[in-house]
Design an enzyme around this catalytic site. Structure first.
Site, PDB file in Angstrom:
ATOM      1  N   VAL A  44       0.850  -1.192   0.000  1.00 46.44           N
ATOM      2  CA  VAL A  44       0.000   0.000   0.000  1.00 46.44           C
ATOM      3  C   VAL A  44       0.888   1.246   0.000  1.00 46.44           C
ATOM      4  O   VAL A  44       1.900   1.304   0.700  1.00 46.44           O
ATOM      5  CB  VAL A  44      -0.932  -0.002   1.224  1.00 46.44           C
ATOM      6  CG1 VAL A  44      -1.610   1.352   1.414  1.00 46.44           C
ATOM      7  CG2 VAL A  44      -1.977  -1.101   1.074  1.00 46.44           C
TER       8      VAL A  44
ATOM      9  N   MET B 150       1.440   5.281   0.723  1.00 41.35           N
ATOM     10  CA  MET B 150       0.971   6.330   1.624  1.00 41.35           C
ATOM     11  C   MET B 150       1.686   7.640   1.302  1.00 41.35           C
ATOM     12  O   MET B 150       2.908   7.659   1.128  1.00 41.35           O
ATOM     13  CB  MET B 150       1.274   5.920   3.078  1.00 41.35           C
ATOM     14  CG  MET B 150       0.918   6.962   4.121  1.00 41.35           C
ATOM     15  SD  MET B 150       1.248   6.357   5.819  1.00 41.35           S
ATOM     16  CE  MET B 150       3.061   6.387   5.816  1.00 41.35           C
ATOM     17  N   PRO B 151       0.969   8.756   1.219  1.00 47.38           N
ATOM     18  CA  PRO B 151       1.633  10.036   0.990  1.00 47.38           C
ATOM     19  C   PRO B 151       2.668  10.329   2.080  1.00 47.38           C
ATOM     20  O   PRO B 151       2.487   9.980   3.249  1.00 47.38           O
ATOM     21  CB  PRO B 151       0.480  11.044   1.039  1.00 47.38           C
ATOM     22  CG  PRO B 151      -0.727  10.247   0.639  1.00 47.38           C
ATOM     23  CD  PRO B 151      -0.504   8.894   1.238  1.00 47.38           C
TER      24      PRO B 151
ATOM     25  N   LEU C 235      -1.973  15.989   6.799  1.00 50.58           N
ATOM     26  CA  LEU C 235      -2.483  16.921   7.799  1.00 50.58           C
ATOM     27  C   LEU C 235      -2.861  16.155   9.051  1.00 50.58           C
ATOM     28  O   LEU C 235      -3.640  15.202   9.004  1.00 50.58           O
ATOM     29  CB  LEU C 235      -3.723  17.659   7.277  1.00 50.58           C
ATOM     30  CG  LEU C 235      -4.368  18.629   8.283  1.00 50.58           C
ATOM     31  CD1 LEU C 235      -3.523  19.902   8.418  1.00 50.58           C
ATOM     32  CD2 LEU C 235      -5.796  18.983   7.879  1.00 50.58           C
ATOM     33  N   GLY C 236      -2.324  16.583  10.194  1.00 50.92           N
ATOM     34  CA  GLY C 236      -2.745  16.058  11.478  1.00 50.92           C
ATOM     35  C   GLY C 236      -3.774  16.980  12.105  1.00 50.92           C
ATOM     36  O   GLY C 236      -3.733  18.196  11.900  1.00 50.92           O
TER      37      GLY C 236
ATOM     38  N   ASP D  79      -4.880  12.584   9.061  1.00 53.16           N
ATOM     39  CA  ASP D  79      -4.667  11.729  10.232  1.00 53.16           C
ATOM     40  C   ASP D  79      -5.484  12.227  11.412  1.00 53.16           C
ATOM     41  O   ASP D  79      -5.337  13.376  11.835  1.00 53.16           O
ATOM     42  CB  ASP D  79      -3.183  11.738  10.603  1.00 53.16           C
ATOM     43  CG  ASP D  79      -2.899  10.916  11.857  1.00 53.16           C
ATOM     44  OD1 ASP D  79      -2.531   9.742  11.721  1.00 53.16           O
ATOM     45  OD2 ASP D  79      -3.051  11.455  12.981  1.00 53.16           O
TER      46      ASP D  79
ATOM     47  N   TYR E  33      -9.183  12.166  19.569  1.00 57.67           N
ATOM     48  CA  TYR E  33      -9.199  13.588  19.208  1.00 57.67           C
ATOM     49  C   TYR E  33     -10.602  14.160  19.198  1.00 57.67           C
ATOM     50  O   TYR E  33     -10.780  15.375  19.160  1.00 57.67           O
ATOM     51  CB  TYR E  33      -8.572  13.803  17.825  1.00 57.67           C
ATOM     52  CG  TYR E  33      -7.144  13.369  17.675  1.00 57.67           C
ATOM     53  CD1 TYR E  33      -6.360  12.995  18.768  1.00 57.67           C
ATOM     54  CD2 TYR E  33      -6.559  13.308  16.413  1.00 57.67           C
ATOM     55  CE1 TYR E  33      -5.050  12.588  18.601  1.00 57.67           C
ATOM     56  CE2 TYR E  33      -5.251  12.911  16.235  1.00 57.67           C
ATOM     57  CZ  TYR E  33      -4.498  12.543  17.328  1.00 57.67           C
ATOM     58  OH  TYR E  33      -3.200  12.134  17.149  1.00 57.67           O
TER      59      TYR E  33
ATOM     60  N   LYS F 189      -7.148   6.158  14.822  1.00 52.97           N
ATOM     61  CA  LYS F 189      -6.444   5.364  15.835  1.00 52.97           C
ATOM     62  C   LYS F 189      -7.408   4.872  16.903  1.00 52.97           C
ATOM     63  O   LYS F 189      -8.375   5.553  17.252  1.00 52.97           O
ATOM     64  CB  LYS F 189      -5.343   6.202  16.492  1.00 52.97           C
ATOM     65  CG  LYS F 189      -4.413   6.900  15.520  1.00 52.97           C
ATOM     66  CD  LYS F 189      -3.368   7.725  16.249  1.00 52.97           C
ATOM     67  CE  LYS F 189      -2.687   8.695  15.313  1.00 52.97           C
ATOM     68  NZ  LYS F 189      -3.548   9.812  14.902  1.00 52.97           N
TER      69      LYS F 189
ATOM     70  N   HIS G  71      -3.195   3.430  19.253  1.00 55.60           N
ATOM     71  CA  HIS G  71      -2.729   4.772  19.575  1.00 55.60           C
ATOM     72  C   HIS G  71      -1.557   4.791  20.557  1.00 55.60           C
ATOM     73  O   HIS G  71      -0.704   5.679  20.504  1.00 55.60           O
ATOM     74  CB  HIS G  71      -3.894   5.592  20.151  1.00 55.60           C
ATOM     75  CG  HIS G  71      -3.731   7.065  20.009  1.00 55.60           C
ATOM     76  ND1 HIS G  71      -4.793   7.923  19.861  1.00 55.60           N
ATOM     77  CD2 HIS G  71      -2.634   7.858  19.974  1.00 55.60           C
ATOM     78  CE1 HIS G  71      -4.356   9.169  19.766  1.00 55.60           C
ATOM     79  NE2 HIS G  71      -3.046   9.146  19.834  1.00 55.60           N
TER      80      HIS G  71
END
Length: 294
Positions: free
Chosen positions: A13, A15-16, A20-21, A46, A51, A76, A109
């Site tokens: 796979v 993934m960039p 952005l978090g 992300d 959060y 997560k 997490h």
């Protein structure tokens, strides 16, 4: 518009390398931040159950109008939902909040070395989600080399990613070497060192890598901001960075790091800022009540 380089995970796979978090982004801030980032070219977002903004991330994605196949979305699993059955229920809640049928990456997490059975059970649940095609890749966050090996002693799937504190004051050389050995991609939270300003009693508290001559002189040389230089430093190391911002101009600025490069000597100069001291929680002692209510 810049195009993000892609990092290939151990299951193929892609993934960039920059995303952005949204840690500490309020629900009200998250929707426009995600919209802005996706408009500016970001394709990795992300978030995390802890959060409390998964719904808003999902709304920002919907408002972007982008095809789902263009995006890489990570969330997560929080410690309170560790255990095989609990993890599967928590996953269902997260994808419902995000409004998605499939996740690109699902992470544990935190390590839970003091509650090994629940920790391993949660990872086994992630393995099942992967096998069922509900996630494209699985991984962990905040795990040390020893914790990774302890988990792998009982796991069938090597994590694709370990997301950890990593910035010029804490470069995690030993951990990155372990990742290279095990075939795990390193992903950095707080990549420009914000943790030194907002975490109580941070060993590097009061310091900012963005003010270090090693960084500011390179910023002047390349006509970039100090933050852009530090993010480019992550890219040169083959590390995926997920800087957080809710300010449109900062979100745009943080993505503009693909039109220049640092020499190996310049990368080493930033490496030399390492203090060997983490500013965030110690993964060896973390437990559910370490963070208060989530």
């Amino acid at each position: 518009m810049s195009t993000t380089p892609l990092l290939k995970l151990n299951n193929g796979v892609e993934m960039p390398a920059l995303g952005l978090g949204v840690y500490q982004s309020t629900p009200e801030e998250t929707v426009p931040a995600v919209e802005t980032a996706l408009r500016d070219g970001y394709r990795l977002i992300d978030t995390a159950a802890a959060y409390r903004n998964e719904k808003e991330v999902g709304e920002g994605i919907r408002r972007s109008g982008l095809d789902r196949g263009e995006l890489f979305v990570t969330t997560k699993l929080w410690l309170s939902d560790y255990g095989y059955d609990s993890a599967q229920r928590a996953f269902d809640t997260s994808v419902a909040n995000l409004g998605l049928d499939q996740l690109d990456l699902y992470l544990l997490h935190q390590p839970a070395a003091l509650d090994t059975e629940e920790w391993v059970g949660a990872y086994k649940a992630a393995e099942k989600l992967l096998a069922d095609g509900r996630v494209r890749a699985i991984g962990v966050s905040n795990h040390t080399p020893g914790q990774l090996r302890a988990l792998l002693d009982r796991a069938d799937v090597v994590p694709g990613v370990n997301q950890v504190e990593l910035h010029p004051y804490f470069i995690q050389r030993e951990l990155r070497e372990a990742h290279d050995e095990l075939g795990i991609i390193t992903q950095s939270w707080s990549p420009i060192g914000g943790i030194t300003r907002y975490w109580p009693h941070a060993p590097n508290g009061g310091r900012s890598a963005l003010e270090e001559p090693a960084v500011t002189e390179l910023a002047a040389k390349y006509g970039k901001t100090p933050a852009q230089v530090v993010l480019r430093w992550h890219i040169e190391h083959g590390v995926c960075a997920i800087p957080k911002s809710v300010r449109p101009h900062r979100i745009e600025e943080n993505f503009d790091v693909f039109g220049f490069s640092l020499t190996p000597g310049e990368v080493a100069t930033i490496d030399a800022l390492d203090t060997g001291l983490r500013s965030g929680p110690d993964p060896e002692t973390v437990r559910l009540d370490s963070f208060g209510r989530r």
